[in-house]
Write a protein that holds these residues in place. Sequence first.
Motif, PDB file in Angstrom:
ATOM      1  N   ILE A 204       3.978  33.780  18.088  1.00 35.40           N
ATOM      2  CA  ILE A 204       5.302  34.345  17.835  1.00 35.40           C
ATOM      3  C   ILE A 204       5.421  35.656  18.603  1.00 35.40           C
ATOM      4  N   GLY A 205       6.555  35.856  19.255  1.00 34.63           N
ATOM      5  CA  GLY A 205       6.724  37.063  20.050  1.00 34.63           C
ATOM      6  C   GLY A 205       7.965  36.989  20.910  1.00 34.63           C
ATOM      7  N   PRO A 206       7.978  37.676  22.038  1.00 32.13           N
ATOM      8  CA  PRO A 206       9.189  37.756  22.865  1.00 32.13           C
ATOM      9  C   PRO A 206       9.684  36.414  23.397  1.00 32.13           C
ATOM     10  N   ASP A 207       8.843  35.366  23.401  1.00 33.97           N
ATOM     11  CA  ASP A 207       9.274  34.065  23.912  1.00 33.97           C
ATOM     12  C   ASP A 207      10.115  33.279  22.905  1.00 33.97           C
ATOM     13  N   TYR A 208      10.247  33.797  21.695  1.00 37.52           N
ATOM     14  CA  TYR A 208      10.980  33.080  20.644  1.00 37.52           C
ATOM     15  C   TYR A 208      12.336  33.728  20.378  1.00 37.52           C
ATOM     16  N   ASP A 209      13.287  32.877  20.020  1.00 43.27           N
ATOM     17  CA  ASP A 209      14.570  33.326  19.486  1.00 43.27           C
ATOM     18  C   ASP A 209      14.752  32.716  18.106  1.00 43.27           C
ATOM     19  N   LEU A 210      15.079  33.536  17.115  1.00 41.68           N
ATOM     20  CA  LEU A 210      15.437  33.062  15.784  1.00 41.68           C
ATOM     21  C   LEU A 210      16.870  33.499  15.522  1.00 41.68           C
ATOM     22  N   GLN A 211      17.741  32.531  15.310  1.00 39.74           N
ATOM     23  CA  GLN A 211      19.166  32.811  15.155  1.00 39.74           C
ATOM     24  C   GLN A 211      19.650  32.373  13.779  1.00 39.74           C
ATOM     25  N   PHE A 212      20.544  33.185  13.219  1.00 49.21           N
ATOM     26  CA  PHE A 212      21.270  32.831  12.007  1.00 49.21           C
ATOM     27  C   PHE A 212      22.763  32.859  12.335  1.00 49.21           C
ATOM     28  N   PRO A 213      23.575  31.989  11.718  1.00 52.65           N
ATOM     29  CA  PRO A 213      24.997  31.919  12.066  1.00 52.65           C
ATOM     30  C   PRO A 213      25.857  32.923  11.291  1.00 52.65           C
ATOM     31  N   PHE A 214      25.271  34.079  10.998  1.00 53.84           N
ATOM     32  CA  PHE A 214      25.997  35.149  10.315  1.00 53.84           C
ATOM     33  C   PHE A 214      25.295  36.463  10.652  1.00 53.84           C
ATOM     34  N   ALA A 215      26.014  37.549  10.497  1.00 56.79           N
ATOM     35  CA  ALA A 215      25.423  38.869  10.740  1.00 56.79           C
ATOM     36  C   ALA A 215      24.421  39.175   9.628  1.00 56.79           C
ATOM     37  N   ILE A 216      23.186  39.427  10.027  1.00 61.71           N
ATOM     38  CA  ILE A 216      22.109  39.614   9.061  1.00 61.71           C
ATOM     39  C   ILE A 216      22.170  41.005   8.428  1.00 61.71           C
ATOM     40  N   GLU A 217      22.041  41.039   7.125  1.00 63.01           N
ATOM     41  CA  GLU A 217      21.787  42.280   6.390  1.00 63.01           C
ATOM     42  C   GLU A 217      20.320  42.206   5.976  1.00 63.01           C
ATOM     43  N   ALA A 218      19.461  42.939   6.649  1.00 65.95           N
ATOM     44  CA  ALA A 218      18.014  42.815   6.446  1.00 65.95           C
ATOM     45  C   ALA A 218      17.462  44.018   5.699  1.00 65.95           C
ATOM     46  N   TRP A 219      16.559  43.767   4.774  1.00 71.11           N
ATOM     47  CA  TRP A 219      15.852  44.859   4.095  1.00 71.11           C
ATOM     48  C   TRP A 219      14.490  44.335   3.633  1.00 71.11           C
ATOM     49  N   THR A 220      13.589  45.266   3.354  1.00 73.59           N
ATOM     50  CA  THR A 220      12.251  44.895   2.922  1.00 73.59           C
ATOM     51  C   THR A 220      11.769  45.842   1.841  1.00 73.59           C
ATOM     52  N   ASP A 221      10.907  45.327   0.963  1.00 77.96           N
ATOM     53  CA  ASP A 221      10.277  46.139  -0.075  1.00 77.96           C
ATOM     54  C   ASP A 221       8.912  46.642   0.380  1.00 77.96           C
ATOM     55  N   GLU A 222       8.502  46.256   1.584  1.00 76.99           N
ATOM     56  CA  GLU A 222       7.162  46.570   2.072  1.00 76.99           C
ATOM     57  C   GLU A 222       7.284  47.367   3.367  1.00 76.99           C
ATOM     58  N   PRO A 223       7.163  48.682   3.314  1.00 73.13           N
ATOM     59  CA  PRO A 223       7.315  49.514   4.516  1.00 73.13           C
ATOM     60  C   PRO A 223       6.387  49.075   5.648  1.00 73.13           C
ATOM     61  N   GLY A 224       6.946  49.062   6.852  1.00 73.83           N
ATOM     62  CA  GLY A 224       6.159  48.722   8.029  1.00 73.83           C
ATOM     63  C   GLY A 224       6.160  47.257   8.400  1.00 73.83           C
ATOM     64  N   THR A 225       6.681  46.376   7.508  1.00 74.01           N
ATOM     65  CA  THR A 225       6.609  44.943   7.789  1.00 74.01           C
ATOM     66  C   THR A 225       7.702  44.471   8.749  1.00 74.01           C
ATOM     67  N   MET A 226       8.603  45.383   9.169  1.00 73.94           N
ATOM     68  CA  MET A 226       9.609  45.013  10.167  1.00 73.94           C
ATOM     69  C   MET A 226       9.373  45.723  11.491  1.00 73.94           C
ATOM     70  N   ASP A 227       8.210  46.373  11.622  1.00 78.09           N
ATOM     71  CA  ASP A 227       7.893  47.051  12.879  1.00 78.09           C
ATOM     72  C   ASP A 227       7.814  46.023  14.018  1.00 78.09           C
ATOM     73  N   GLY A 228       8.424  46.348  15.150  1.00 75.69           N
ATOM     74  CA  GLY A 228       8.387  45.448  16.295  1.00 75.69           C
ATOM     75  C   GLY A 228       9.439  44.369  16.286  1.00 75.69           C
ATOM     76  N   LEU A 229      10.293  44.355  15.257  1.00 76.29           N
ATOM     77  CA  LEU A 229      11.381  43.379  15.162  1.00 76.29           C
ATOM     78  C   LEU A 229      12.689  44.025  15.601  1.00 76.29           C
ATOM     79  N   ARG A 230      13.522  43.246  16.280  1.00 78.43           N
ATOM     80  CA  ARG A 230      14.865  43.689  16.641  1.00 78.43           C
ATOM     81  C   ARG A 230      15.873  42.712  16.057  1.00 78.43           C
ATOM     82  N   ILE A 231      16.855  43.241  15.328  1.00 80.92           N
ATOM     83  CA  ILE A 231      17.886  42.411  14.719  1.00 80.92           C
ATOM     84  C   ILE A 231      19.235  42.868  15.251  1.00 80.92           C
ATOM     85  N   ASP A 232      19.965  41.926  15.835  1.00 82.42           N
ATOM     86  CA  ASP A 232      21.269  42.212  16.423  1.00 82.42           C
ATOM     87  C   ASP A 232      22.227  41.123  15.988  1.00 82.42           C
TER      88      ASP A 232
END
Length: 295
Positions: free
Chosen positions: A178-206
């Motif tokens: 898993i990495g830059p070669d993958y695309d994960l798409q959702f058909p709606f604007a994502i509202e993302a949050w986490t209860d575990e600090p640091g677990t979204m490091d390196g992720l980009r959500i647009d």
Amino acid sequence: MGFQLSNEHLFVDIAAVGDYKGTRFDWSGFITGITMREGNHSFCVPESLKSGEGTGGLGLCNEFSLKEAIGYEDAPVGGQFPKLGVGLLTRTDAAPYQFYRNYPLQPYRIDAEVRNEQNIVFTVHPKNCGGYAARLEKSISLDRNRLRIEYQLSNTGTREIRTEEYNHNFLGIDGQPIGPDYDLQFPFAIEAWTDEPGTMDGLRIDGGAVAWERVPDKPFYFHIGGYSTCASPWLWDLKHRPSGAGVREISSFPVYSAAVWGMGHVVSPEMFIRIELQPGESKKWSRVYEFYREP
């Protein structure tokens, strides 16, 4: 020996009942491998690449009661509580229920009926536990490049069943990290949050797009909001850009909650459905996966 479904587009491997011995995932219809004939692309990977690590997840395996087990709070230490699709578990101490723990288990009786090369049906027979009992029927079938999983849960007990169900999709296309070669798409604007600090490091959500800046070196996990406004026929789409191979979930049930979990070798979009059944009531729902290859 497990089972295999096949048609002109797909091979699907399904574990024999009891091959998976854990107390987390549904023992019926435990899908361990999916191969698309065109390009010989594979999609299923294990939860962990380290032997003995994790909870034994692999491929497409569903779970009931991730957050709160049915009847757990009512069960005394040493008493039993039901885990749908698995069996009657024994509460071993006063600690809260933890989905990743292995509890002493009395498995349900589960039958498998192979109807043809494209269809198999599993039946999980009810066993009463303090008034809780349920019959689960799961049909897995192929239709061209689509895999369909149909569920019917019937409350055969005397107490209401309140739970949630989701498929923990352990996906990694052709075993590529898993990495830059993958695309994960959702058909709606994502509202993302986490209860575990640091677990979204390196992720980009647009908007509805999730991308990775690098191959993750630790697990990532985040919750998703925004699906309530979604009118699309698909829920998520995962593509490996170099190969053009991808899979999308086109299920049509009302989404109760959603999340994404993964590690360097696996990503799992998780779409939850809420289940509330009075005694005598039944509920049907289905999950449909479409596998494709783009030029």
